[in-house]
Design an enzyme around this catalytic site. Structure first.
Site, short mmCIF file in Angstrom:
data_model
loop_
_atom_site.label_atom_id
_atom_site.label_comp_id
_atom_site.label_asym_id
_atom_site.label_seq_id
_atom_site.Cartn_x
_atom_site.Cartn_y
_atom_site.Cartn_z
N GLY A 15 0.81 -1.20 0.00
CA GLY A 15 0.00 0.00 0.00
C GLY A 15 0.84 1.26 0.00
CG ASN A 33 -2.62 1.49 8.49
OD1 ASN A 33 -2.62 0.74 7.51
ND2 ASN A 33 -2.27 1.07 9.70
CE LYS A 182 -1.87 -10.28 -9.06
NZ LYS A 182 -1.72 -11.13 -7.89
CG HIS A 185 -0.57 -13.06 -13.09
ND1 HIS A 185 -0.07 -13.08 -11.80
CD2 HIS A 185 0.34 -12.39 -13.83
CE1 HIS A 185 1.10 -12.48 -11.77
NE2 HIS A 185 1.38 -12.05 -12.98
CG ASN A 186 -1.34 -14.60 -8.35
OD1 ASN A 186 -1.02 -13.74 -9.16
ND2 ASN A 186 -1.53 -14.33 -7.07
CD GLU A 189 3.77 -15.30 -9.07
OE1 GLU A 189 4.08 -15.41 -7.87
OE2 GLU A 189 3.13 -14.33 -9.52
NE ARG A 286 4.25 -22.58 -4.99
CZ ARG A 286 4.26 -21.25 -4.99
NH1 ARG A 286 3.81 -20.57 -3.96
NH2 ARG A 286 4.73 -20.58 -6.04
NE ARG A 448 -18.83 -42.52 -16.52
CZ ARG A 448 -19.82 -41.86 -17.12
NH1 ARG A 448 -19.95 -41.95 -18.46
NH2 ARG A 448 -20.68 -41.15 -16.44
#
Length: 477
Positions: A15, A33, A182, A185-186, A189, A286, A448
């Site tokens: 910020g 803040n 976004k 995008h991450n 990334e 991760r 199936r």
């Protein structure tokens, strides 16, 4: 007394840097803040700048020129709703609220509808580039009404990164489109970072020194793989620990953190039935890395290949570097193809009219995944706006065809030497499945139909006509 052009709530590092960026472009900025001392210190640390510190939200809102432009930079989730609720008594019709955090796009859709009912305008704006990008120029992905974008355009274009003079910001689409893009995008990334880590793991197992790795990645950064992540990787291998004099990378615990956007992206791909093997593999990697105690115990129990010394079997180091480079490039293409496929699918379902070429264009600067490679993606969609899959663009098809044998050998080498490569391997499997004229799903459909009478189509009958076999063998005794 003149009023401020822009206001920001939430003075953590991102910020603060965004405020300094906006102010440096000639705008006066009001700041608030929750902890007043943080605001006071920020103002004191930046004397002579066009900043207005506010102790209360009422004072903050009243300090802004109408329509008020209020950007929120707080933790995603409940904190965003609480800030908006606290603002509502002071805002007036037509004022604009901007959420610049990593919010879940469905929350953005909800907030957009909520504020629209009150006559307010809302933008969910993905901001990428980290602390440095926020200060010097990020990539910005704003969603919301076109009319609201036109109001914010001068500020967003002025503070964004620039590539060849073109601002790394564009109106993504209505509603939650900005935060959705976004999020993906991450996820991309995550995939980029994991692919680099898998290349590193193979090289380390093959006996490469950190000095050699620094040179390899620096060389790659001079060619088609040029990117922010490749560049910082080369520099990481050069960094020494001031306390011990050892390479810092070797002292870092092998447990990866994550804030959730990668998981959200994978969950979205499952919900939309979009294959996502590369990025899903990176998220799983991760998660497994965080299970460090279990891995340490399992390493004493489970056996691996007998040739862990990593025999190159006639491969020179130069040959291995070339093959891994080609495997990385091919896997990267698949990762972006899958991410853009998800963006296209959701964009179509939501009626967002997303421009994939423009999205790739604004990722070229400011953001974490910025890379030379993105120019080629933009060109591919400019040449064919109806491109079904990025891999089918002639430029990328040629790279995949030329590199596919090296790609296979790298995945094989990794498997034979017990080196996990979930994203290399997942990318290759996707490539092979996508190019397969026939897959074994015929057997799956038979299974199936056998246990659940789910029916199947036949290759010798018209498409869309379904059949059921009545006389499967009865296994119930």
């Amino acid at each position: 007394m003149s009023k401020s052009d822009f206001g920001l709530i939430g003075l953590a590092v991102m910020g603060q840097n965004l405020v300094l960026n906006v102010e440096s472009r000639g705008f006066t900025v009001s700041v608030y803040n929750r902890t007043t001392s943080t605001m006071e210190k920020f103002i004191a640390d930046n004397p002579g700048k066009k900043l207005v510190g506010c102790e209360t939200l009422e004072e903050f809102v009243q300090s802004l020129e109408r329509p008020r432009k209020v950007m929120i930079m707080v933790q995603a989730g409940g904190p965003v709703d609480k800030v908006i609720e606290s603002l509502l008594p002071y805002l007036e019709e037509g004022d604009i609220v901007i959420d610049g955090g990593n919010s879940l796009w469905t929350d953005t859709e909800r907030r957009d509808a909520w504020l629209s009912e009150k006559g307010l305008r809302f933008i969910g704006a993905g901001v990428s580039g980290g602390e440095e990008g926020a200060l010097k120029g990020p990539s910005i992905m704003p969603g919301g009404p076109t009319s609201t974008w036109e109001v914010m355009k001068p500020i967003f274009e002025s503070i964004s990164a620039k590539v060849d003079g073109v601002p790394c910001v564009t109106h993504i689409g209505e509603g939650g489109a900005g935060h959705f893009v976004k999020m993906v995008h991450n996820g991309i990334e995550y995939g980029d970072m994991q692919l680099i880590c898998e290349a590193y793991n193979i090289f380390k197992a093959a006996g490469f020194s950190n000095e050699e790795l620094a040179d390899i990645f620096a060389e790659w950064n001079e060619g088609d793989l040029e990117s922010f992540l490749i560049e910082i990787t080369a520099n990481i291998f050069k960094q020494k620990d001031p306390e011990t004099g050892k390479d810092i990378v070797d002292l870092i615990v092998d447990k990866a953190g994550q804030k959730g956007t990668g998981r959200w992206t994978v969950m979205g791909s499952v919900e939309q039935a979009v294959p996502f093997s590369t990025i899903a593999g990176s998220v799983e990697a991760r998660i497994i890395s965080s299970m460090r105690d279990q891995r340490k115990a399992a390493s004493q129990i489970f056996e691996g290949p007998n040739n862990w010394s990593f025999e190159l079997k006639g491969l020179s180091k130069e040959d291995l570097v070339k093959k891994v480079r080609n495997a990385l490039y091919a896997s990267k293409i698949v990762s972006y193809a899958q991410g853009l496929d998800l963006i296209a699918k959701v964009g179509k379902d939501k009626g967002w009219s997303l421009d994939l070429g423009a999205i790739a264009r604004i990722w070229r600067g400011g953001c974490i995944i910025r890379a030379r490679f993105l120019n080629r993606i933009t060109e591919a969609y400019e040449e064919n706006p109806n491109l079904v899959n990025l891999m089918l663009a002639p430029f990328f098809t040629e790279i995949l065809n030329k590199g596919q044998q090296d790609w296979r050998e790298v995945v094989s080498i990794a498997a034979l030497n017990g080196i996990p490569v979930p994203s290399f391997g997942g990318s290759l499997s996707y490539y092979d499945a996508y190019r397969a004229e026939r897959l074994p799903a015929n057997l799956l459909q038979a299974q199936r139909d056998f246990f659940g009478a789910h029916t199947y189509e036949r290759i010798d009958k018209p498409e869309g006509e379904f059949f059921h076999t009545e006389d499967w063998p009865d296994l119930i005794k």
